[in-house]
Design an enzyme around this catalytic site. Structure first.
Site, mmCIF file in Angstrom:
data_model
loop_
_atom_site.group_PDB
_atom_site.id
_atom_site.type_symbol
_atom_site.label_atom_id
_atom_site.label_comp_id
_atom_site.label_asym_id
_atom_site.label_seq_id
_atom_site.Cartn_x
_atom_site.Cartn_y
_atom_site.Cartn_z
ATOM 1 N N ASN A 9 0.881 -1.175 0.000
ATOM 2 C CA ASN A 9 0.000 0.000 0.000
ATOM 3 C C ASN A 9 0.917 1.223 0.000
ATOM 4 O O ASN A 9 1.458 1.587 1.036
ATOM 5 C CB ASN A 9 -0.895 -0.031 1.244
ATOM 6 C CG ASN A 9 -1.720 1.244 1.385
ATOM 7 O OD1 ASN A 9 -1.797 2.055 0.466
ATOM 8 N ND2 ASN A 9 -2.336 1.423 2.552
ATOM 9 N N TRP A 10 1.105 1.793 -1.175
ATOM 10 C CA TRP A 10 2.047 2.918 -1.290
ATOM 11 C C TRP A 10 1.498 4.196 -0.649
ATOM 12 O O TRP A 10 2.232 5.156 -0.467
ATOM 13 C CB TRP A 10 2.372 3.190 -2.767
ATOM 14 C CG TRP A 10 3.182 2.126 -3.444
ATOM 15 C CD1 TRP A 10 3.618 0.932 -2.899
ATOM 16 C CD2 TRP A 10 3.670 2.150 -4.792
ATOM 17 N NE1 TRP A 10 4.335 0.229 -3.824
ATOM 18 C CE2 TRP A 10 4.392 0.944 -4.996
ATOM 19 C CE3 TRP A 10 3.571 3.063 -5.843
ATOM 20 C CZ2 TRP A 10 5.001 0.642 -6.218
ATOM 21 C CZ3 TRP A 10 4.179 2.758 -7.047
ATOM 22 C CH2 TRP A 10 4.884 1.563 -7.237
ATOM 23 N N LYS A 11 0.206 4.224 -0.368
ATOM 24 C CA LYS A 11 -0.434 5.437 0.175
ATOM 25 C C LYS A 11 -0.152 6.619 -0.762
ATOM 26 O O LYS A 11 -0.055 6.422 -1.968
ATOM 27 C CB LYS A 11 0.020 5.692 1.618
ATOM 28 C CG LYS A 11 -0.145 4.428 2.475
ATOM 29 C CD LYS A 11 -0.017 4.666 3.945
ATOM 30 C CE LYS A 11 -0.221 3.349 4.689
ATOM 31 N NZ LYS A 11 -0.259 3.512 6.131
ATOM 32 N N HIS A 94 -9.652 1.590 4.218
ATOM 33 C CA HIS A 94 -8.433 1.721 5.017
ATOM 34 C C HIS A 94 -8.714 2.668 6.190
ATOM 35 O O HIS A 94 -9.482 3.627 6.049
ATOM 36 C CB HIS A 94 -7.293 2.261 4.150
ATOM 37 C CG HIS A 94 -5.977 2.194 4.841
ATOM 38 N ND1 HIS A 94 -5.581 3.141 5.756
ATOM 39 C CD2 HIS A 94 -4.982 1.274 4.787
ATOM 40 C CE1 HIS A 94 -4.385 2.794 6.228
ATOM 41 N NE2 HIS A 94 -4.001 1.681 5.649
ATOM 42 N N GLU A 96 -7.108 5.016 7.398
ATOM 43 C CA GLU A 96 -6.843 6.430 7.095
ATOM 44 C C GLU A 96 -8.017 7.052 6.345
ATOM 45 O O GLU A 96 -8.333 8.233 6.522
ATOM 46 C CB GLU A 96 -5.537 6.555 6.281
ATOM 47 C CG GLU A 96 -4.323 6.325 7.170
ATOM 48 C CD GLU A 96 -3.130 5.728 6.447
ATOM 49 O OE1 GLU A 96 -3.078 5.769 5.210
ATOM 50 O OE2 GLU A 96 -2.237 5.194 7.144
ATOM 51 N N GLU A 166 -5.960 -4.636 10.301
ATOM 52 C CA GLU A 166 -4.933 -3.637 10.585
ATOM 53 C C GLU A 166 -5.270 -2.876 11.866
ATOM 54 O O GLU A 166 -6.052 -1.916 11.839
ATOM 55 C CB GLU A 166 -4.840 -2.636 9.422
ATOM 56 C CG GLU A 166 -4.477 -3.270 8.100
ATOM 57 C CD GLU A 166 -3.817 -2.267 7.165
ATOM 58 O OE1 GLU A 166 -2.698 -2.537 6.733
ATOM 59 O OE2 GLU A 166 -4.415 -1.204 6.891
ATOM 60 N N GLY A 172 2.024 2.400 10.724
ATOM 61 C CA GLY A 172 2.991 3.488 10.579
ATOM 62 C C GLY A 172 3.658 3.899 11.880
ATOM 63 O O GLY A 172 4.327 4.915 11.941
ATOM 64 N N SER A 212 2.879 -1.966 10.360
ATOM 65 C CA SER A 212 4.318 -2.053 10.642
ATOM 66 C C SER A 212 4.895 -3.451 10.393
ATOM 67 O O SER A 212 5.825 -3.872 11.070
ATOM 68 C CB SER A 212 4.623 -1.596 12.072
ATOM 69 O OG SER A 212 4.258 -0.234 12.231
ATOM 70 N N GLY A 233 2.618 -1.117 4.257
ATOM 71 C CA GLY A 233 2.744 0.302 3.935
ATOM 72 C C GLY A 233 4.205 0.672 3.710
ATOM 73 O O GLY A 233 4.769 0.440 2.648
ATOM 74 N N GLY A 234 4.822 1.233 4.743
ATOM 75 C CA GLY A 234 6.185 1.762 4.642
ATOM 76 C C GLY A 234 7.171 0.819 3.955
ATOM 77 O O GLY A 234 7.931 1.244 3.071
HETATM 78 P P1 PGA Z 1 2.476 0.376 7.601
HETATM 79 O O1 PGA Z 1 1.048 0.582 6.886
HETATM 80 O O2 PGA Z 1 3.011 -0.952 7.100
HETATM 81 O O3 PGA Z 1 3.315 1.529 7.162
HETATM 82 O O4 PGA Z 1 2.231 0.336 9.064
HETATM 83 C C1 PGA Z 1 0.169 -0.487 6.681
HETATM 84 C C2 PGA Z 1 -1.113 0.029 6.095
HETATM 85 O O5 PGA Z 1 -1.581 1.092 6.522
HETATM 86 O O6 PGA Z 1 -1.689 -0.594 5.188
#
Ligand code: PGA
Length: 254
Positions: A9-11, A94, A96, A166, A172, A212, A233-234
């Site tokens: 997930n590149w966001k 998601h 967010e 999640e 994050g 994470s 994500g990251g």
């Molecule tokens: P993260 O994000 O791996 O940076 O914690 C995961 C996500 O929000 O899908």
């Protein structure tokens, strides 16, 4: 046996050119993967990234869609548009988007139904806040979120959905759920799917962990019996780290 699925997930990161560079570095590293490999990228990156991975085992997804076919919805993107530029998957709900963009269980459900009707595979996100975990509300909350998201689906369609568990406090933050916490809550989610759609669907549906997950902790998480992959994500922004996670998922396939 459920085939694991690792999705990046590149966001809101990487321009089309930067995205193309990243997937080109990834192609060789994940070519032998025994799991499904997906990158969910910003809308404007989909076409160039899909072109760059054409003919490889890397699939492309979006991070949102609208639940109407077309019309006066300024700023929105439709399922037809996503498919036309090469998306096969779409992240829905998601945390967010729930937190900053007023996504609700109801819109998550509408989007999930619409994605499936239009041939996109939804990656539906659920998860609790730290306050909810501390208050002992996790199991009830994730069960409710999953049932709400999948409301109105046939068992056959429900089996196509990917669920991503999640915990919001792990996204994050560098603070991962323990292997046992993640496995246990994913077991609860599978139980909720069984209640709604029966045991067969619960055994077939794939449920990822996200929050994470990285090159260091992925092996332990992927070894857990309930965890069928990761939403990353990251660590998905680095070809090397992402490919290590893909390898960890591949290692669980006999
Ligand atoms: P993260 O994000 O791996 O940076 O914690 C995961 C996500 O929000 O899908």
């Amino acid at each position: 046996m459920r085939k694991p699925i690792i999705a990046g997930n590149w966001k809101m990161n990487l321009t089309p050119l930067e995205g193309e560079t990243l997937v080109k570095a990834l192609i060789e590293k994940v070519a032998d993967a025994k799991c499904d490999v997906v990158v969910c990228v910003p809308f404007v990156d989909i076409a160039p990234v899909a072109a760059a991975v054409k003919g490889t085992n890397i699939h492309v997804g979006a991070q949102n869609l609208h639940f109407k076919k077309s019309g006066a919805y300024t700023g929105e993107v439709s399922a037809d548009m996503l498919k036309a530029v090469g998306a096969e998957y779409v992240i829905i709900g998601h945390s967010e988007r729930r937190q900053y963009f007023a996504e609700t269980d109801e819109t998550v459900n509408l989007k999930t139904l619409f994605a499936l009707e239009n041939g996109l595979i939804p990656i539906v996100c659920v998860g609790e806040s730290l306050a909810q975990r501390d208050a002992g509300e996790t199991d009830g909350l994730v069960s409710m979120q999953v049932k709400a998201a999948l409301k109105g689906l046939s068992a056959q369609d429900a089996q196509k959905v990917i669920i991503a568990y999640e915990p919001i406090w792990a996204i994050g933050t560098g603070r991962t759920a323990t292997n046992e916490q993640a496995d246990e809550t994913i077991g609860v989610i599978r139980g909720a799917v069984a209640e709604a759609f029966g045991q067969e669907t619960a055994e077939k549906i794939r449920i990822q962990y996200g929050g994470s997950m990285n090159a260091k902790n992925c092996q332990g998480l992927m070894q857990m019996p309930q965890i069928d992959g990761g939403l990353i994500g990251g660590a998905s922004l680095k070809a090397e780290d992402f490919s290590i996670i893909v390898a960890a998922a591949s290692d669980t396939v006999a």
